[in-house]
Write a protein that holds these residues in place. Structure first.
Motif, mmCIF file in Angstrom:
data_model
loop_
_atom_site.group_PDB
_atom_site.id
_atom_site.type_symbol
_atom_site.label_atom_id
_atom_site.label_comp_id
_atom_site.label_asym_id
_atom_site.label_seq_id
_atom_site.Cartn_x
_atom_site.Cartn_y
_atom_site.Cartn_z
ATOM 1 N N ALA A 1 48.638 -32.693 -19.276
ATOM 2 C CA ALA A 1 49.084 -31.323 -19.545
ATOM 3 C C ALA A 1 49.800 -30.796 -18.304
ATOM 4 O O ALA A 1 49.415 -31.109 -17.175
ATOM 5 C CB ALA A 1 47.898 -30.433 -19.897
ATOM 6 N N ASN A 2 50.858 -30.026 -18.516
ATOM 7 C CA ASN A 2 51.634 -29.558 -17.374
ATOM 8 C C ASN A 2 51.854 -28.048 -17.425
ATOM 9 O O ASN A 2 51.742 -27.415 -18.469
ATOM 10 C CB ASN A 2 52.971 -30.293 -17.284
ATOM 11 N N ALA A 3 52.159 -27.499 -16.262
ATOM 12 C CA ALA A 3 52.445 -26.068 -16.128
ATOM 13 C C ALA A 3 53.416 -25.883 -14.970
ATOM 14 O O ALA A 3 53.677 -26.817 -14.192
ATOM 15 C CB ALA A 3 51.170 -25.267 -15.906
ATOM 16 N N TRP A 4 53.921 -24.687 -14.860
ATOM 17 C CA TRP A 4 54.969 -24.383 -13.887
ATOM 18 C C TRP A 4 54.583 -23.139 -13.096
ATOM 19 O O TRP A 4 54.214 -22.114 -13.651
ATOM 20 C CB TRP A 4 56.293 -24.179 -14.626
ATOM 21 N N ARG A 5 54.624 -23.270 -11.782
ATOM 22 C CA ARG A 5 54.393 -22.152 -10.867
ATOM 23 C C ARG A 5 53.033 -21.482 -11.066
ATOM 24 O O ARG A 5 52.945 -20.258 -11.171
ATOM 25 C CB ARG A 5 55.515 -21.121 -10.997
ATOM 26 N N LEU A 6 51.989 -22.283 -11.117
ATOM 27 C CA LEU A 6 50.640 -21.725 -11.152
ATOM 28 C C LEU A 6 50.303 -21.141 -9.787
ATOM 29 O O LEU A 6 50.491 -21.796 -8.758
ATOM 30 C CB LEU A 6 49.624 -22.806 -11.507
ATOM 31 N N LYS A 7 49.789 -19.925 -9.762
ATOM 32 C CA LYS A 7 49.469 -19.264 -8.508
ATOM 33 C C LYS A 7 48.019 -19.486 -8.087
ATOM 34 O O LYS A 7 47.679 -19.358 -6.917
ATOM 35 C CB LYS A 7 49.742 -17.757 -8.636
ATOM 36 N N LYS A 8 47.170 -19.817 -9.053
ATOM 37 C CA LYS A 8 45.750 -19.972 -8.744
ATOM 38 C C LYS A 8 45.487 -21.242 -7.935
ATOM 39 O O LYS A 8 46.255 -22.198 -7.979
ATOM 40 C CB LYS A 8 44.938 -20.023 -10.038
ATOM 41 N N ALA A 9 44.373 -21.217 -7.209
ATOM 42 C CA ALA A 9 43.934 -22.425 -6.511
ATOM 43 C C ALA A 9 43.574 -23.490 -7.534
ATOM 44 O O ALA A 9 43.106 -23.187 -8.634
ATOM 45 C CB ALA A 9 42.730 -22.104 -5.634
ATOM 46 N N MET A 10 43.776 -24.766 -7.173
ATOM 47 C CA MET A 10 43.531 -25.854 -8.101
ATOM 48 C C MET A 10 42.106 -25.838 -8.642
ATOM 49 O O MET A 10 41.869 -26.120 -9.822
ATOM 50 C CB MET A 10 43.822 -27.192 -7.419
ATOM 51 N N ALA A 11 41.154 -25.490 -7.800
ATOM 52 C CA ALA A 11 39.753 -25.474 -8.220
ATOM 53 C C ALA A 11 39.471 -24.412 -9.275
ATOM 54 O O ALA A 11 38.421 -24.456 -9.925
ATOM 55 C CB ALA A 11 38.844 -25.254 -7.010
ATOM 56 N N ASP A 12 40.404 -23.469 -9.455
ATOM 57 C CA ASP A 12 40.231 -22.411 -10.452
ATOM 58 C C ASP A 12 41.035 -22.669 -11.726
ATOM 59 O O ASP A 12 40.972 -21.870 -12.659
ATOM 60 C CB ASP A 12 40.650 -21.053 -9.861
#
Length: 275
Positions: A41-52
């Protein structure tokens, strides 16, 4: 591995739910368990920390891989693709070109006489006469236009130096899948079963030329646990004779090219009256 401003490396980690995750610049991926492996699964420009990160943050899909090692390989290939792109000059052009899909909204020059154009709904490559003459006759389009879904692969195959390793791999896979006859002639080989969707479907139609193949199906309202099927000879479409069958839900599967009716086991029924 060192990370620089020019060649950033992917960062791997785990999501809030423990899924393997990766980030590369503005691109993000997670490995979601699926029936046959892991769905990327992919996304673009996620601002959250990876752990979240959670699955709800991801809207796209890049296909299925076998395991976490294959997921890491997928991300690594994209990182290398980005690195190679930085060494390929693809300047933007003023989009004044008329294309078979409408006026260009964005244009890019890949090389002398080779340009790529995007429109509101579609796009593709254009080759001038000199560059188009270099395309193998079995792949060549007389007008020099090559749409972006499948035909772009013909351009990448002809001018490999203008494309990344990943793009060349995808181009070869596309040509094998959709233009197997040309690929076999050009390379002097015979593709094996399961290598080309077009050849596999052709073989399927030949084997089942005299069989009834389902072209539409729906869960039966009147017979729970059954599927109401409409079938045609060899799966033909259009104004052709049809038959109606009832197939157990647990047995019905569309398969790659359609479900084949077994008249000794599957009940032929009268069509359900409308209204």
């Amino acid at each position: 591995m060192m990370t620089t401003m020019t060649n950033p490396a992917p960062v791997f980690g785990r999501t809030a739910g423990g899924l393997l995750a990766a980030r590369l610049e503005d691109h993000s991926w997670i490995a979601v368990p699926a029936r046959t492996g892991l769905r990327i699964a992919n996304a673009w420009r996620l601002k959250k920390a990876m752990a979240d990160w959670t699955e709800e943050d991801f809207w796209g899909s890049c296909g299925i891989v076998a395991d976490e090692a294959a997921f890491r390989d997928h991300v690594a290939e994209i990182a290398e693709h980005h690195r190679e792109l930085r060494g390929l000059p693809r300047p933007t052009m003023v989009p004044r070109r008329s294309t078979p899909w409408g006026p260009a909204q964005q244009s890019c020059r890949y090389g002398e006489g080779i340009s790529c154009h995007s429109t509101a709904g579609h796009g593709g490559f254009h080759l001038d006469d000199l560059r188009n003459a270099a395309v193998h006759p079995l792949l060549r389009h007389a007008n020099g236009w090559y749409e972006e879904d499948c035909d772009w692969a013909k351009v990448a195959f002809t001018f490999p130096g203008l494309f990344t390793t990943r793009e060349r791999r995808l181009a070869a896979e596309s040509l094998i899948a959709y233009y197997p006859d040309a690929w076999e002639v050009i390379h002097g080989i015979e593709l094996a079963p399961d290598q080309s969707r077009v050849k596999d479907e052709r073989r399927f139609r030949e084997v089942h030329a005299a069989d009834w193949i389902v072209v539409s199906a729906v869960r039966s309202d009147s017979h729970p646990g059954m599927v109401d099927c409409v079938a045609t000879m060899s799966g033909a479409r259009g104004a052709v004779p049809v038959r109606h069958y009832r197939v157990p839900v647990g047995e019905y599967s569309t398969g790659a090219f359609g479900f084949v009716i077994d008249p000794d086991r599957h009940e032929q029924v009268e069509p359900v009256a409308a209204g």
